[in-house]
Design a protein around this motif. Structure first.
Motif, PDB file in Angstrom:
ATOM      1  N   SER A 143      -1.280  -6.027   7.973  1.00 35.90           N
ATOM      2  CA  SER A 143      -0.124  -5.383   7.345  1.00 35.90           C
ATOM      3  C   SER A 143      -0.249  -5.325   5.827  1.00 35.90           C
ATOM      4  O   SER A 143       0.678  -4.852   5.151  1.00 35.90           O
ATOM      5  N   TRP A 146       0.852  -2.353   3.911  1.00 38.09           N
ATOM      6  CA  TRP A 146       2.234  -2.182   3.467  1.00 38.09           C
ATOM      7  C   TRP A 146       2.604  -3.362   2.573  1.00 38.09           C
ATOM      8  O   TRP A 146       3.311  -4.279   3.005  1.00 38.09           O
ATOM      9  N   ARG A 149       6.040  -5.140   2.402  1.00 36.21           N
ATOM     10  CA  ARG A 149       6.582  -5.879   3.542  1.00 36.21           C
ATOM     11  C   ARG A 149       6.087  -7.325   3.548  1.00 36.21           C
ATOM     12  O   ARG A 149       5.057  -7.645   2.967  1.00 36.21           O
ATOM     13  N   GLU A 150       6.830  -8.170   4.228  1.00 38.84           N
ATOM     14  CA  GLU A 150       6.372  -9.537   4.435  1.00 38.84           C
ATOM     15  C   GLU A 150       5.524  -9.572   5.705  1.00 38.84           C
ATOM     16  O   GLU A 150       5.970  -9.104   6.757  1.00 38.84           O
TER      17      GLU A 150
END
Length: 205
Positions: A143, A146, A149-150
């Motif tokens: 991820s 992104w 984001r976390e």
């Protein structure tokens, strides 16, 4: 900063680089069977490609490293050869890997690359690692594409760090979903740290 990060060729782990969102939406095997360029991977069949391509982020990183010296080797061919050293364990269609120590033996024997497994690596250590090794294959969350984001967890995906300083990290992400998150993606060290699993492989050429 390491010299000439822009000179490092980029390769996706998919033969069609813009397939990441389809892979996420439809699942890797279903989406990748639709990849019109699959034969470029070195896979013998479309099915072989679809099974392997989701697991070859490390081979994509290696392909980029080899390409800096003008050597282009297809990702699935690399994976097949690495499996011979124990870098992947294949059981009934499930694939475990990349396993770091066999990978180090593989790249030394097959390509003359000096590589070192590194654990307990702080994000702040990466600039010094790159100062003495040309590349660092870093374990991160997928991820990382992104950064706002976390991540649900750290690790599970590999990116190729090509340059790093106290201000910015530059890396190639084999499963980035846009041009900005694929070749020469950049993050502040603190943002990279949120995804980084504190391990990887330093590679000199």
């Amino acid at each position: 900063m390491s010299p000439l990060p822009e000179a490092v060729p980029f390769f996706s782990q998919w033969e069609t680089p813009d397939m990441t969102l389809a892979v996420l939406a439809d699942g890797a095997e279903a989406a990748l069977r639709r990849d019109p360029l699959w034969q470029g991977s070195g896979a013998a069949t479309r099915d072989e490609y679809a099974v392997w391509a989701a697991n070859v982020c490390g081979m994509a990183c290696l392909k980029m490293i080899l390409a800096t010296r003008g050597q282009i080797v297809p990702t699935i061919e690399l994976a097949r050869r690495c499996t011979g050293y124990g870098g992947y364990v294949v059981n009934e269609g499930s694939i475990k890997g990349l396993i770091y120590a066999p990978f180090v033996a593989f790249v030394k024997q097959e390509f003359g690359l000096e590589a070192e497994v590194m654990t307990n690596v702080a994000t702040a250590d990466i600039p010094a690692i790159l100062a003495r090794s040309r590349f660092f294959i870093a374990s991160v969350s997928s991820s990382i594409r992104w950064p706002e984001r976390e991540p649900p967890s750290k690790g599970g995906h590999l990116v190729l760090a090509t340059a790093a300083s106290d201000e910015v990290f530059r890396f190639h992400n084999p499963s980035g979903h846009t041009s900005a998150t694929q070749a020469n993606a950049v993050l502040a060290p603190g943002d990279f740290d949120r995804f980084f699993a504190n391990r990887g492989i330093a590679v000199a050429i």
